[in-house]
Scaffold this motif. Structure first.
Motif, PDB file in Angstrom:
ATOM      1  N   GLY A   1      37.165  11.033 -16.475  1.00 20.18           N
ATOM      2  CA  GLY A   1      38.512  11.713 -16.867  1.00 20.18           C
ATOM      3  C   GLY A   1      39.388  10.588 -17.847  1.00 20.18           C
ATOM      4  O   GLY A   1      40.298  11.168 -18.626  1.00 20.18           O
ATOM      5  N   PHE A   2      39.111   9.320 -17.532  1.00 22.53           N
ATOM      6  CA  PHE A   2      39.780   8.667 -18.823  1.00 22.53           C
ATOM      7  C   PHE A   2      39.081   8.437 -20.024  1.00 22.53           C
ATOM      8  O   PHE A   2      39.657   7.961 -20.966  1.00 22.53           O
ATOM      9  CB  PHE A   2      39.653   7.109 -18.129  1.00 22.53           C
ATOM     10  CG  PHE A   2      40.182   6.961 -16.837  1.00 22.53           C
ATOM     11  CD1 PHE A   2      41.581   7.083 -16.583  1.00 22.53           C
ATOM     12  CD2 PHE A   2      39.539   6.722 -15.659  1.00 22.53           C
ATOM     13  CE1 PHE A   2      42.157   6.920 -15.302  1.00 22.53           C
ATOM     14  CE2 PHE A   2      39.944   6.765 -14.352  1.00 22.53           C
ATOM     15  CZ  PHE A   2      41.389   6.805 -14.113  1.00 22.53           C
TER      16      PHE A   2
ATOM     17  N   ALA B   1      42.953  11.920 -17.324  1.00 23.59           N
ATOM     18  CA  ALA B   1      43.389  10.957 -16.359  1.00 23.59           C
ATOM     19  C   ALA B   1      44.341   9.900 -17.001  1.00 23.59           C
ATOM     20  O   ALA B   1      44.194   9.501 -18.187  1.00 23.59           O
ATOM     21  CB  ALA B   1      42.210  10.103 -15.848  1.00 23.59           C
TER      22      ALA B   1
ATOM     23  N   THR C   1      34.965  10.338 -11.619  1.00 26.54           N
ATOM     24  CA  THR C   1      36.431  10.372 -11.824  1.00 26.54           C
ATOM     25  C   THR C   1      36.406   9.652 -13.112  1.00 26.54           C
ATOM     26  O   THR C   1      37.449   9.868 -13.993  1.00 26.54           O
ATOM     27  CB  THR C   1      37.285   9.771 -10.640  1.00 26.54           C
ATOM     28  OG1 THR C   1      36.675  10.588  -9.803  1.00 26.54           O
ATOM     29  CG2 THR C   1      38.666   9.718 -11.092  1.00 26.54           C
TER      30      THR C   1
ATOM     31  N   ASP D   1      46.483   7.525 -12.044  1.00 26.24           N
ATOM     32  CA  ASP D   1      45.050   8.113 -11.793  1.00 26.24           C
ATOM     33  C   ASP D   1      44.490   6.958 -11.566  1.00 26.24           C
ATOM     34  O   ASP D   1      43.564   6.634 -10.668  1.00 26.24           O
ATOM     35  CB  ASP D   1      44.431   8.851 -12.553  1.00 26.24           C
ATOM     36  CG  ASP D   1      45.012  10.407 -12.663  1.00 26.24           C
ATOM     37  OD1 ASP D   1      45.252  10.780 -11.402  1.00 26.24           O
ATOM     38  OD2 ASP D   1      45.127  10.926 -13.612  1.00 26.24           O
TER      39      ASP D   1
ATOM     40  N   ARG E   1      40.698  14.314  -6.181  1.00 29.01           N
ATOM     41  CA  ARG E   1      42.157  13.821  -6.141  1.00 29.01           C
ATOM     42  C   ARG E   1      42.832  14.085  -4.880  1.00 29.01           C
ATOM     43  O   ARG E   1      43.731  13.069  -4.333  1.00 29.01           O
ATOM     44  CB  ARG E   1      42.933  14.275  -7.540  1.00 29.01           C
ATOM     45  CG  ARG E   1      42.491  13.618  -8.681  1.00 29.01           C
ATOM     46  CD  ARG E   1      43.427  13.849  -9.756  1.00 29.01           C
ATOM     47  NE  ARG E   1      43.395  15.297 -10.330  1.00 29.01           N
ATOM     48  CZ  ARG E   1      42.878  15.677 -11.176  1.00 29.01           C
ATOM     49  NH1 ARG E   1      41.671  14.689 -11.794  1.00 29.01           N
ATOM     50  NH2 ARG E   1      42.611  16.958 -11.527  1.00 29.01           N
TER      51      ARG E   1
END
Length: 600
Positions: free
Chosen positions: A360-361, A370, A357, A374, A295
């Motif tokens: 993260g969702f 997220a 990444t 994000d 990030r």
């Protein structure tokens, strides 16, 4: 253990702040402060024949043998030194790591405990840290129970209950009781040294064994996977979350090749593979910290180009120089500091940011899920992947003198668009899901149109680049990235060509064509593991298992691998321990292992 690996028979210790490599004589021969990319106060590994300058050894009088093993499920090393007269000592090595006062205690420190276990052992303490990349010995001052070493920009203090005068004068003395050494911050040691160092060791042991206890290991090859996982975690600089490609610099990829590179930095590509492998074991702590590092990288890029690598602190400029005072591994210089690859354009990095990444969702185990902001930030990375999917770059092998549109980079750009579409659908953003799905389909069509080579009567195959028809081992990753199915005729034809041109017995080259330094002389270990993965996914499990077991047989006594291997002798070359290679152990074990249910 492979007997050909004698010079890389190294045992890592560490605490995610500093690390050390211990040779089979029990000496610390590599270790940088105040972090992995810092000045190597222990640099004997790269000091040619001067193996006691830049090292920390306990030399047992009359020594005839040494035996080493890790304390189970930890990076705490136990070395037993035995002398001709039957006397013996045990040396316990570790870098403290445990929770205390609401935070993780991981100082810039090395702790060693020497225990007499037989006869009347006599030993000499050789502690000769250096500064400025081997330019000179660290300046030394001393007190009643400590010695202070002033390195280039960092001071260390040795606190000990051994006679300080004997250490300063390198005199041999009898060890009659447990003796403790703590080389750490330049400040008075608080508390009883004996009790505190023992408490540190027990707390460090407990931390690592509990961490390993949380891993979801495969049924087969558990020890191999656990050792690889522990070592991968040691390659993370916990302060920022960055993951380095290896703990060393300038161990050549092949003898006298000058392919000597500094790997003590965070490659976006290597880190992607590392967190992917550890995530398969459930080691979410490494992923979470790395996502924080990403990030910050994305924020600093502000929607622009992402570099292929950064320092562990996120510094962009990694100017490449040489440490002229060090002779190099086995005298094979140069010793490089920094890495000019940071200037390169490598478009695969956008996909390698998106892929980890996206979790993260989706993963509700994470402490920080997220959110929409994000996703908007990640879409900027996706925009760069889309923009660059058909543009030339240096490729994942980091060619220094030529650029092409590399198929692997294009497929990673496709993966970025594909995974963004998946994440958007999960978040209920139907318009963005359709947007990224259309882009993914467009990139896939471009790859099929430009990377597929009819190749006359040989049946056709995907090429390593859009412009030429040569092959490289990254084409095997088309399966792992889910770009193509294992039974697709196009992949089967490509696999056959890759295996024909790049396989050397039980090993795989990354490519066979000459590069900036000539033709490759050694196999690239991760490529052999990619071959094993592809065989397994194609249903050729017996072949895959046989090849996997062969690769495991090439590991060092510490259970690890470097980057490269002589495909004729099995000798290890390249930086050590190499995250890529350890990822291969974890991934292949997971693919090939029998299920736990078959033995319950």
């Amino acid at each position: 253990m492979n007997e050909n690996n004698s010079d890389l028979e190294l045992w890592p210790i560490g605490n995610c702040q500093v690390s050390g490599l211990i040779d089979r004589r029990g000496g610390i021969v590599w270790g940088c402060v105040p972090r992995v990319d810092g000045d190597p106060v222990f640099c004997a590994l790269l000091n040619g024949t001067s193996q006691d300058v830049g090292a920390w050894r306990f030399e047992l009088a009359g020594q005839v043998s040494a035996h080493q093993e890790y304390i189970r499920n930890t990076p705490i090393l136990l070395t037993r030194l035995e002398a001709k007269d039957g006397s013996a000592v045990e040396v316990l090595d570790f870098c403290p790591r445990y929770e205390g006062n609401g935070r993780m205690y991981r100082p810039v420190a090395y702790a060693r405990i020497v225990r007499p276990i037989a006869g009347n052992p006599r030993l000499k303490v050789v502690l000769r840290p250096m500064k400025n990349y081997g330019a000179e010995l660290a300046d030394t001052t001393s007190g009643t129970n400590h010695i202070r070493y002033l390195a280039h920009d960092h001071a260390l203090r040795l606190s000990t209950d051994a006679p300080v005068g004997y250490i300063l004068e390198q005199r041999t003395f009898r060890i009659e009781r447990d003796t403790h050494f703590f080389l750490g911050p330049d400040e008075p040691f608080t508390g009883n040294l004996r009790e505190e160092v023992r408490r540190m060791e027990q707390a460090t042991r407990k931390y690592w064994q509990l961490w390993v206890r949380s891993l979801a290991t495969p049924f087969e090859w558990q020890q191999e996977v656990i050792r690889a996982a522990i070592t991968l975690k040691l390659c993370q600089h916990e302060e920022t979350g960055a993951i380095v490609a290896a703990l060393t610099t300038s161990i050549p990829e092949a003898p006298h090749s000058e392919r000597n590179w500094d790997y003590r930095y965070c490659w976006i590509r290597d880190s992607y593979y590392t967190v992917q492998a550890l995530n398969r074991l459930g080691a979410l702590d490494v992923l979470e910290k790395y996502l924080g590092y990403l990030r910050n990288i994305v924020d600093d890029a502000a929607g622009g180009q992402i570099q292929p690598l950064y320092s562990v602190m996120g510094v962009a400029e990694l100017n490449e120089t040489t440490a002229s005072w060090l002779q190099g591994y086995r005298g094979m210089g140069p010793v490089r500091v920094g890495n000019a690859a940071y200037k390169q354009v490598q478009h695969d990095c956008y996909g390698q940011i998106v892929l980890p990444t996206v979790q993260g969702f989706l993963d509700r185990r994470l402490l920080r899920m997220a959110d929409d902001r994000d996703f908007e930030s990640l879409e900027q990375v996706g925009e760069m992947a889309w923009k660059m999917h058909d543009q030339p770059d240096a490729g994942l092998w980091e060619f220094r003198t030529r650029q092409e549109v590399h198929t692997y980079s294009a497929v990673m750009s496709w993966a970025a668009c594909d995974r963004l579409a998946n994440a958007a659908a999960h978040l209920g953003k139907d318009d963005r899901a359709a947007f990224w799905r259309e882009r993914a389909d467009t990139v896939a069509k471009t790859i099929d149109d430009k990377a597929w080579k009819e190749n006359g009567g040989e049946g056709g195959h995907y090429g390593a680049s859009f412009e030429s028809d040569y092959l490289d081992a990254s084409l095997l990753q088309l399966l792992e990235l889910r770009f193509i199915e294992p039974d697709d005729e196009r992949f089967l034809k490509t696999f056959a060509m890759v295996e024909r041109d790049l396989r050397r017995g039980q090993h795989m080259l990354r490519y066979a064509a000459e590069d900036d330094f000539g033709a490759p002389e050694t196999a690239f270990n991760i490529c052999t593991f990619w071959l094993i993965e592809a065989l397994a996914l194609m249903g050729r499990n017996d072949e895959a298992r046989e090849l996997f077991c062969t690769m495991l047989g090439h590991r060092t006594g510490s259970g690890l691998l470097s980057e490269d291997m002589d495909f004729e002798t099995g000798e290890l070359w390249g930086n050590f321990p190499q995250t890529y290679s350890l990822v291969g152990i974890i991934n292949c074990a997971g693919l090939l292992s029998r299920s736990w249910n078959t033995v319950r």
